[in-house]
Design an enzyme around this catalytic site. Structure first.
Site, PDB file in Angstrom:
ATOM      1  N   CYS A   1       0.824  -1.322   0.014  1.00 51.64           N
ATOM      2  CA  CYS A   1       0.248   0.470   0.222  1.00 51.64           C
ATOM      3  C   CYS A   1       1.012   1.337  -0.113  1.00 51.64           C
ATOM      4  CB  CYS A   1      -1.254   0.063   1.336  1.00 51.64           C
ATOM      5  SG  CYS A   1       0.007   0.299   3.183  1.00 51.64           S
TER       6      CYS A   1
ATOM      7  N   HIS B   1      -2.172   1.076   6.576  1.00 54.91           N
ATOM      8  CA  HIS B   1      -2.901   1.138   5.503  1.00 54.91           C
ATOM      9  C   HIS B   1      -2.987   2.146   4.761  1.00 54.91           C
ATOM     10  CE1 HIS B   1      -4.545  -0.764   1.874  1.00 54.91           C
ATOM     11  NE2 HIS B   1      -5.636  -0.005   1.621  1.00 54.91           N
TER      12      HIS B   1
ATOM     13  N   HIS C   1      -5.718   1.966  -4.255  1.00 54.01           N
ATOM     14  CA  HIS C   1      -4.776   1.377  -3.081  1.00 54.01           C
ATOM     15  C   HIS C   1      -4.499   0.299  -3.675  1.00 54.01           C
ATOM     16  CE1 HIS C   1      -7.864  -1.225  -0.559  1.00 54.01           C
ATOM     17  NE2 HIS C   1      -8.193  -0.908  -2.579  1.00 54.01           N
TER      18      HIS C   1
END
Length: 251
Positions: free
Chosen positions: A164, A213, A225
């Site tokens: 990420c 994240h 993402h």
């Protein structure tokens, strides 16, 4: 210390005779008195030097204690990071085992579901009225779009695979903007935006209480993402990430 030690040694060698006896035995009292005055001045300088040494020793002791405290904090932080790393690696191993247990048909169905969800999210992102951020955020987002479909690999930061924060740091790097590598550090890379209504395309968006994240805001409640092992870079609704939206960051 060296200067005071030298003078103390000289006094020891001279025998330190009582001043009144030295005056009585002196062949030239005037000369003795002149020397005594000079010695008195030197003694005053010694006292000042000793005071300075004591002050410096106190400062050094305080700095040594502060340094010791910081080293203890660093050791504690290093231990905690080590525990978190093992925890993450354990979860990744479990996720990989689960993926490996799927049949070819189940994998194909999962990939089809993910691709369909990504297309739906992309349509929602592009079909709304959100105005893309101008400048580097919009440019970084445009670069990241070219990586849709690239596989998620933990610790990877491009150009063919990403995790990420690897995706977000790589995208910004392509437009000449350096941001930290990890999601936790990226959370301090710019101005925070706590309302989703204030987000613009290309802003960094963070999820979960520990900020593990991050993605790029794609507009209309969508994020671009790299989700997790077994997935690819894709569009997804912020409501299905699996953890709460914490805030955005405009770099």
């Amino acid at each position: 210390r060296d200067g005071i030690g030298t003078m103390a040694s000289a006094q020891y060698r001279s025998g330190s005779i009582d001043p009144s006896i030295q005056l009585f035995l002196s062949a030239d009292p005037d000369d003795f008195l002149d020397k005594a005055s000079t010695l008195d001045q030197l003694s005053g300088q010694q006292v000042e030097a000793l005071k300075k040494i004591q002050e410096k020793q106190r400062e050094l002791a305080q700095e040594r204690q502060e340094a010791t405290d910081k080293l203890e904090d660093l050791a504690s932080t290093r231990t905690e990071l080590g525990k978190k790393k093992k925890e993450v690696q354990g979860k990744l191993a479990d996720a990989q085992k689960l993926l490996n247990s799927l049949t070819a048909q189940e994998r194909a169905a999962l990939q089809a579901d993910q691709a369909r969800a990504s297309r739906d999210s992309m349509r929602d992102a592009l079909g709304g009225s959100t105005v893309p951020a101008s400048g580097r955020a919009g440019a970084a987002y445009g670069v990241a779009q070219s990586k849709v479909g690239s596989p998620y690999v933990y610790g990877a930061s491009g150009p063919s695979s990403f995790d990420c924060s690897g995706l977000t740091s790589w995208a910004y790097a392509q437009v000449g903007v350096g941001i930290p590598r990890t999601s936790e550090a990226q959370a301090n890379a710019g101005t925070r935006i706590y309302s989703t209504s204030g987000l613009k395309v290309g802003d960094l968006v963070f999820f979960f209480n520990d900020l593990h994240h991050v993605g790029l805001y794609a507009g209309n409640g969508q994020v671009l993402h790299a989700p997790r092992p077994g997935t690819v870079v894709r569009y997804e609704s912020m409501s299905t990430i699996g953890g709460p939206f914490m805030f955005g960051v405009r770099v």
